[in-house]
Design an enzyme around this catalytic site. Structure first.
Site, PDB file in Angstrom:
ATOM      1  CB  CYS A  85      -0.989  -0.015   1.163  1.00  0.00           C
ATOM      2  SG  CYS A  85      -0.249  -0.018   2.811  1.00  0.00           S
ATOM      3  CG  HIS A 137      -4.486  -0.299   3.994  1.00  0.00           C
ATOM      4  ND1 HIS A 137      -3.680  -1.021   3.148  1.00  0.00           N
ATOM      5  CD2 HIS A 137      -5.586   0.045   3.265  1.00  0.00           C
ATOM      6  CE1 HIS A 137      -4.265  -1.126   1.958  1.00  0.00           C
ATOM      7  NE2 HIS A 137      -5.418  -0.475   2.008  1.00  0.00           N
ATOM      8  CG  HIS A 149      -6.874   0.105  -1.278  1.00  0.00           C
ATOM      9  ND1 HIS A 149      -6.983  -0.874  -0.332  1.00  0.00           N
ATOM     10  CD2 HIS A 149      -8.024   0.041  -1.990  1.00  0.00           C
ATOM     11  CE1 HIS A 149      -8.141  -1.498  -0.452  1.00  0.00           C
ATOM     12  NE2 HIS A 149      -8.796  -0.956  -1.458  1.00  0.00           N
TER      13      HIS A 149
END
Length: 178
Positions: A85, A137, A149
Site C-alpha cells: 500500500c 494501511h 489502494h
C-alpha cells in the site's frame, strides 16, 4: 535514490535522481549523469505551485489508475513485481514530483491533517486494519468517496469505497501533502 518505475501507457519510464534547491543545481546534476553515459535525455520537474495543484491532483489520480490490477507484494515498489500500500502511494507521488516517506506510518506523520469531509482528489486516506488506532494501511483518495489502494496478499490494486464497512470502521484519518 534512483528507482525505475513504469509511468503510464505512453511507454515512458521515469527515474528520479533527487531534489535540488534550484533549477540550476538540478540541471547540473542531470548533465553529470548524461556526460557519464548513465542517461541520454532528461527533464526537470518543477515543484508544484498553488495554481498547479488542481492539475497535479488530477495527475496523481490518473497515475494511480494506471496501476489498477497490479498485484500486491509486501515491500513492493514496482509495477513489474507489485506494490504494497505505501509503496504504491510513494511511487505515485514520486512519479508526479513529490516525495513521500516509505511506510504508511511515516506518510501519516509527514502529511497535514485533513477532515474527511474536506478530502480532495490525491489526498491520502489511512486505516488501522489491525484494530486500534495504529496506522497500517494507506490509499489515494480519488473523489466520490472512493480510494485506490493495494489491499493485501493475494489481491490486486483496486478502487474501493470508503463507505465499505471494513474500511469505514478502520478509517483513522486523511493527510494532504500539496
Amino acid at each position: 535514490s534512483s528507482d525505475l518505475h513504469f509511468s503510464d501507457a505512453s511507454g515512458f519510464y521515469k527515474v528520479r535522481f533527487g531534489n535540488y534547491s534550484t533549477r540550476e543545481l538540478a540541471i547540473a546534476a542531470a548533465e553529470s549523469y548524461r556526460v557519464r553515459g548513465l542517461i541520454a535525455d532528461y527533464y526537470i520537474v518543477r515543484p508544484p505551485t498553488v495554481y498547479a495543484t488542481v492539475e497535479l491532483r488530477e495527475r496523481i489520480v490518473k497515475t494511480a489508475l494506471n496501476y489498477i490490477g497490479v498485484p500486491y507484494k509486501w515491500g513492493g515498489e514496482s509495477s513489474s513485481e507489485g506494490f504494497d500500500c505505501s509503496g504504491l502511494t510513494m511511487t505515485v507521488y514520486q512519479l508526479n514530483g513529490l516525495d513521500l516517506p516509505r511506510t504508511s506510518r511515516q506518510q501519516w506523520r509527514a502529511g497535514t491533517a485533513v477532515a474527511r469531509n474536506e478530502l480532495l482528489r490525491g489526498d491520502l486516506v489511512f486505516f488501522a486494519t489491525a484494530g486500534g488506532r495504529r496506522i497500517s494501511h494507506v490509499g489515494i483518495y480519488t473523489g466520490d468517496n472512493k480510494f485506490i489502494h493495494a489491499p493485501g496478499k493475494g489481491k490486486r490494486i483496486r478502487m474501493t469505497s470508503l463507505s465499505k464497512s471494513y474500511y469505514r470502521s478502520r478509517f483513522v484519518g486523511a493527510r494532504r501533502y500539496l
